[in-house]
Design a protein around this motif. Sequence first.
Motif, PDB file in Angstrom:
ATOM      1  N   GLY A 154       0.770  -1.225   0.000  1.00 19.18           N
ATOM      2  CA  GLY A 154       0.000   0.000   0.000  1.00 19.18           C
ATOM      3  C   GLY A 154       0.805   1.280   0.000  1.00 19.18           C
ATOM      4  O   GLY A 154       0.300   2.333   0.406  1.00 19.18           O
ATOM      5  N   GLY A 155       2.047   1.243  -0.478  1.00 19.28           N
ATOM      6  CA  GLY A 155       2.881   2.430  -0.451  1.00 19.28           C
ATOM      7  C   GLY A 155       3.211   2.883   0.953  1.00 19.28           C
ATOM      8  O   GLY A 155       3.729   3.986   1.150  1.00 19.28           O
ATOM      9  N   ALA A 156       2.946   2.019   1.943  1.00 20.70           N
ATOM     10  CA  ALA A 156       3.075   2.410   3.345  1.00 20.70           C
ATOM     11  C   ALA A 156       4.184   1.689   4.086  1.00 20.70           C
ATOM     12  O   ALA A 156       4.810   2.256   4.994  1.00 20.70           O
ATOM     13  N   LEU A 157       4.427   0.440   3.744  1.00 19.99           N
ATOM     14  CA  LEU A 157       5.399  -0.386   4.459  1.00 19.99           C
ATOM     15  C   LEU A 157       6.272  -1.100   3.440  1.00 19.99           C
ATOM     16  O   LEU A 157       5.761  -1.815   2.584  1.00 19.99           O
ATOM     17  N   ARG A 158       7.593  -0.888   3.522  1.00 19.99           N
ATOM     18  CA  ARG A 158       8.516  -1.456   2.550  1.00 19.99           C
ATOM     19  C   ARG A 158       9.525  -2.342   3.265  1.00 19.99           C
ATOM     20  O   ARG A 158      10.165  -1.918   4.233  1.00 19.99           O
ATOM     21  N   VAL A 159       9.667  -3.575   2.782  1.00 20.47           N
ATOM     22  CA  VAL A 159      10.608  -4.533   3.371  1.00 20.47           C
ATOM     23  C   VAL A 159      11.528  -5.048   2.270  1.00 20.47           C
ATOM     24  O   VAL A 159      11.066  -5.647   1.301  1.00 20.47           O
ATOM     25  N   ALA A 160      12.815  -4.808   2.428  1.00 20.91           N
ATOM     26  CA  ALA A 160      13.811  -5.331   1.504  1.00 20.91           C
ATOM     27  C   ALA A 160      14.418  -6.576   2.122  1.00 20.91           C
ATOM     28  O   ALA A 160      15.109  -6.510   3.139  1.00 20.91           O
TER      29      ALA A 160
END
Length: 242
Positions: free
Chosen positions: A126-132
């Motif tokens: 959702g453009g809110a939480l990013r995990v690499a």
Amino acid sequence: MTPRTVTAIGAVVLALVAGGASVDRLPGHDAGRAAAAEATPTATSTPVPSWRPVSGAALRTVDSVELAAESIVLRADDRTVSVVSMRDAKHTVGVLNRLLGTPARTQTAVGDAGRCVPASTTSTWGGALRVAALREPAAAGNRVEIRVLRDHVRSRLGTSVELSGPHGVQVGDDVRSRIEGAAADERESLGSEDAEAWQLLLAPGWPSERKGAGENGVSVLTQESTVTVIGSPMPVRATRGC
């Protein structure tokens, strides 16, 4: 905002910086089980992950996710549902998939997004939480880099899940009092005379004795004094190259 400020903030957001010991697989880890780590009550203030799977019924109660220094904490009201270690990429991404649904994914080769960015698979909800999810463990022991970009995200059921860092700090909060009260080694100015911007350490983690590693843990980036990003690991005042 000046080009200098934009460059400085962009470098901090993109660089997946870490320093310390390598990660070992934990006893009792089962790669084929559901992706989650159910919290075990302890006498300390920081919940300790265990590797028991979390049921779908428990995940349906989650209404907030906190990014701690070395884990993510899933809560329902004031009750801790699960604590997921950032030392395990499969469990981290898996439990978020079960909670938030299918993310947008991108593949990054070494150096694609900058000299300090390693190979990874990035999932964004959702453009809110990013995990690499890193293809190789970082020196500090983390297998993921996490960035919180908004104050909430929708669950796979359509309900709102609040996103925060330690002390309840969220994207959009004004943290001027925290900046002014922080020790010198826990904050760093990224701005200029006409465009204020800061990086502020909220909670320490990923300790390292390497020279130039800075103060690592979960930090925020600000524009003026308003939080724009919460991330971990994200060291303050790191002076080494990567």
